[in-house]
Design an enzyme around this catalytic site. Structure first.
Site, mmCIF file in Angstrom:
data_model
loop_
_atom_site.group_PDB
_atom_site.id
_atom_site.type_symbol
_atom_site.label_atom_id
_atom_site.label_comp_id
_atom_site.label_asym_id
_atom_site.label_seq_id
_atom_site.Cartn_x
_atom_site.Cartn_y
_atom_site.Cartn_z
ATOM 1 N N LYS A 105 1.122 -0.606 0.177
ATOM 2 C CA LYS A 105 -0.233 -0.119 0.523
ATOM 3 C C LYS A 105 0.739 1.578 -0.186
ATOM 4 O O LYS A 105 1.321 1.506 0.871
ATOM 5 C CB LYS A 105 -0.563 0.816 1.388
ATOM 6 C CG LYS A 105 -2.142 0.926 0.980
ATOM 7 C CD LYS A 105 -2.151 1.778 2.520
ATOM 8 C CE LYS A 105 -1.882 2.611 3.337
ATOM 9 N NZ LYS A 105 -1.491 3.917 2.567
ATOM 10 N N GLU A 154 9.609 14.504 15.646
ATOM 11 C CA GLU A 154 10.304 14.829 14.315
ATOM 12 C C GLU A 154 9.555 15.959 13.486
ATOM 13 O O GLU A 154 8.478 15.426 13.737
ATOM 14 C CB GLU A 154 9.940 13.669 13.814
ATOM 15 C CG GLU A 154 10.432 12.810 12.619
ATOM 16 C CD GLU A 154 9.853 11.616 11.980
ATOM 17 O OE1 GLU A 154 9.880 11.331 12.393
ATOM 18 O OE2 GLU A 154 10.897 10.856 11.316
#
Ligand code: NDP
Length: 787
Positions: free
Chosen positions: A191, A396
């Site tokens: 995917k 992050e």
């Protein structure tokens, strides 16, 4: 002359646009919404759900994306399952040819793919053309050569692999996943990320051109729900995931009871360390590649600049000058350095974190020019005056935002570098190779670049330490992640209780815990009784550890793990341990007979085999070594096998002595410190062993033994933030599930083999080396050379 210089100074970049006609025509011809690729054919998704995919550089809609449903995923998985039987049995050479064919097709369509990727993702054409797509082809070439080698190593394919990839390197991540998986004989259901599915769809067309057999590669587009259907499908044997740590942890929890194999390539907050003797101009260029490559949307982006205090001012000045000259704009312009952010949601996230940074008192600097306003652009951004624990230094951001901190000494540099939950990558800049090679092993990260950054190659493994995930992609380690070595098993024979051998322990002796090289009473003040194999004859009471004992033990083990012994030291100690154990033959045979109810001759065989096992790991302490790779650059990559850290091992009563010495010696040989919890009924064997440890020069704290009732320490051990790895050899499926779920607290390397009746007497190299493999992780250190 002065006119030339004047003109040269005033020279402006003109646009250098790449032609996108062919690509736009291809996108226009896509079915609306796109079809998905199952069993070698295109089909309409069974779901009605669609999403709009945009071109981030102009915010315009590109196409309508099908969100594949549970039924679609089911079809894809079943097609892959069916294909697995013949694909895995194909001659390696045949599989090799298919991979080669894909590599060639990628090269033949390289410009098309580069443009398509730029349009879909927003990254500059310069990067897709020169980095992404050539590396994609390289991955298929490299893995075309592994079809045969993986068979030689006796490794078997796993089955159907569910692969879920992110949007930052769409086709590159696809190649990192599909090439090794199919090379080893697996079949895949992949995917792509919802923002970037186009190159995966074009790749499916290439699979048709290459005549890849039906069902070997299946591509289902969709969002997180499609990903969940893949994760939860019971015919999927392994999940290979790249994405955020948050989703990675969810996947580990969701698959905890399933025995699915996993590789997790997760987030990072990688340090970029500049020492005062570095070539500062090169280091500035390094920063550009580290954090402004792909708009900073790179899991291993050097997003934390650590610069030595003495050169901070000078370096930051140079950096700002360089930032002023960077160009943000149309990704299809060949002179652009920074393209567009992938999606509005990502831009919002970057803005939010930058605002938070400002609120927290960090100083923001951006170039004087402004970004184009017709797309999702964000300027290169630098934060100074950042504190190590602030949000922008810890999370992050996944955007073109650099945070800068200073350090004074090399040891401060490495402790700042390690001061986040992540451990994906690091860059070290110094002209002193001794310093670089001294610091590199001290940084807890899967990849370290010396005087370089963001270098990748199919031959060199990539992957993280700590919360950056586990498993490697690329190189031999990457192949291992797509193959399986089942552990040998045997029928467990019911013990026929022998007579209790009296006086096996001195009267009034209470076996204690073994912590930091000392015998210690349990904090709980409790004991539990141990009986002979007949379940009736009481032998003695054994100390019962509690949470406090675990905490004490971890504190000691995590301190000593930093003080590494040499391989040779560890080897000598293990040999000496075997020698000392040999002197205790009678005690151990008596104990085995009493606790296991086995015959004396069988007990003797087990004892002798235990000595032999320790010898084996003594011999391997200085032989289970890494590799040196030759990637296609002027330089080398050292793949070092490093320890995991503190490993907790929970054993069962099945083959108690052999399982104990196997786990203990393997983990010691590879430099880990350990907390061993023996099986409740056979814990006396472990407490007897600490007497031998005491006399074998094992430095205190390397091997610790905690006795307890069945499963009662599992939760504390598996949740503890300072335990790095956990091995579970117990019989209970529910305990195993809980351990895996709990391990996500700090993403421990867990090893819970599905085989519950392991044949510990097996002495094949494949079996014994599995323990060495499980007790190490590979760090790739890139060392470019030349002036
Ligand atoms: P995610 O981790 O959310 O997504 C990565 C992939 O997993 C995508 O294909 C996504 O689908 C899919 N996915 C999402 N939820 C699930 C689920 N519950 N089960 C199975 N699959 C799922 O990353 P994002 O793309 O949303 O980015 C969010 C943040 O993650 C970024 O800001 C960045 O910090 C980090 N990140 C890290 C990457 C890395 O390489 N380490 C790469 C990308 C992101 P879909 O995209 O269709 O929703």
């Amino acid at each position: 002359m002065s006119k030339i210089i004047k003109d040269f100074k005033n020279i402006k970049y003109g646009p250098a646009p790449e032609d996108n006609t062919e690509v736009l025509e291809w996108i226009k011809k896509l079915p609306n919404p796109n079809h998905i690729f199952i069993n070698g054919d295109w089909r309409r998704s069974a779901s009605r759900k669609i999403l709009h995919s945009i071109n981030p550089s102009n915010n315009k809609k590109l196409f309508n994306l099908s969100v594949s449903s549970k039924a679609d995923v089911d079809k894809a998985v079943k097609a892959a399952k069916k294909a697995f039987f013949s694909w895995s049995k194909k001659e390696p050479f045949e599989r090799s040819k298919y991979l080669y064919s894909l590599a060639r097709l990628i090269q033949k369509h390289s410009r098309f793919l580069s443009v398509l990727e730029s349009i879909d993702n927003g990254k500059p054409i310069r990067e897709t053309r020169d980095i992404d797509i050539p590396l994609v082809a390289r991955h298929f070439y490299y893995h075309a050569g592994w079809t045969r080698n993986s068979i030689h190593n006796n490794q078997k394919p796993i089955g159907v692999i569910g692969q879920i990839i992110p949007w930052n390197f769409p086709l590159l991540m696809l190649s990192w996943k599909i090439a090794p998986a199919i090379a080893c004989g697996n079949t895949v259901v992949l995917k792509p990320a919802e923002f970037t599915s186009l190159t995966a769809l074009f790749f499916a067309e290439l699979c048709q051109k290459a005549n890849i057999p039906q069902g070997v590669v299946n591509i289902v587009t969709g969002d997180g729900t499609t990903g969940q259907h893949i994760v939860n499908h019971n015919l999927i044997d392994k999940i290979a995931f790249t994405g955020s740590t948050e989703v990675g942890k969810k996947i580990i929890s969701n698959t905890a009871s399933s025995n699915k194999k996993l590789t997790m390539e997760l987030g990072g907050k990688s340090p970029f360390i500049v020492f005062e003797d570095a070539d500062l101009d090169s280091a500035v260029e390094g920063v550009v590649d580290a954090i402004w490559f792909n708009q900073g949307q790179v899991c291993c982006a050097g997003s934390r600049l650590l610069v030595q205090e003495s050169i901070e001012k000078k370096f930051i000045k140079k950096l700002k000058n360089r930032m002023e000259k960077l160009r943000v704009g149309d990704p299809l312009d060949k002179s652009v350095d920074i393209g567009a952010i992938v999606a509005p949601v990502q831009l919002k996230k970057i803005n939010k974190l930058v605002n938070q940074g400002k609120k927290d008192g960090a100083q923001l600097w951006q170039p004087s020019w402004s970004c184009p306003t017709n797309g999702l652009f964000y300027p290169p951004t630098l934060f100074t005056n950042v504190t190590p624990s602030s949000l922008i230094a810890q999370v992050e951001i996944f955007g073109p935002v650099l945070t800068s901190l200073t350090f004074r000494t090399p040891s401060e540099a490495s402790s700042l570098a390690n001061n986040t939950p992540y451990g994906l990558a690091a860059s070290i800049w110094t002209e002193n190779i001794n310093l670089a090679l001294d610091v590199a092993p001290k940084i807890k990260a899967g990849v370290v670049w010396i005087n370089s950054t963001n270098l990748f190659d199919a031959a060199c493994g990539f992957g993280g330490y700590k919360e950056s995930g586990f498993g490697r992609e690329g190189g031999e380690e990457g192949i291992r992640a797509y193959t399986v070595n089942s552990l040998p098993t045997r029928k467990i024979l019911k013990a026929k209780p022998q007579k209790l051998i009296k006086n096996i322990l001195n009267i009034d002796r209470t076996p204690k815990l073994y912590l930091g090289g000392k015998q210690k009473r349990p904090d709980s003040g409790y004991s539990y009784p141990v009986y002979a194999a007949n379940g009736k004859d009481f032998i003695c009471d054994v100390a019962r550890s509690n949470r406090k004992d675990v905490r004490d033990c971890v504190e000691i083990a995590s301190k000593v793990v930093e003080k590494q012994l040499t391989n040779f030291n560890r080897s000598q100690i293990l040999y000496y341990l075997a020698e000392n154990l040999e002197q205790r033959e009678k005690n151990f045979i008596d104990l085995l007979v009493s606790l296991r109810g086995v015959s004396k001759s069988l007990a003797r065989n087990v004892f002798l085999q235990s000595i032999e096992r320790i010898f084996y790991y003594a011999s391997m302490a200085d032989k289970f070594e890494g590799q040196v790779h030759n990637p296609p650059i002027r330089g080398l990559t050292m793949a070092l096998k490093e320890n995991i850290g503190v490993i907790a091992t929970i054993l069962s009563d099945h083959d108690p002595l052999l399982s104990l010495v196997t786990c203990m010696s393997a983990a010691f040989a590879t430099g880990n410190t350990q907390i061993i919890v023996p099986g409740q009924k056979t814990s006396l064997l472990a407490t007897e062993l600490y007497q031998v440890l005491d006399t074998s020069d094992i430095p205190g704290g390397y091997i610790n033994i905690l006795t307890a009732k069945e499963s009662e320490l599992n939760s504390t051990l598996s949740k503890h933030e300072n335990i790095d790895g956990i091995w579970y050899f117990g019989d209970s499926q529910s305990s195993q599930t809980d351990i895996i779920k709990n391990s996500t607290s700090n993403l421990k390397r867990y090893w819970c083999p599905k085989e519950k009746n392991i044949d510990w007497t097996n002495s094949s190299k494949v079996f014994l080396d599995e323990f060495l493999y499980q007790s190490t992780q590979v760090k790739n250190i890139w060392i470019p050379y030349g002036e």
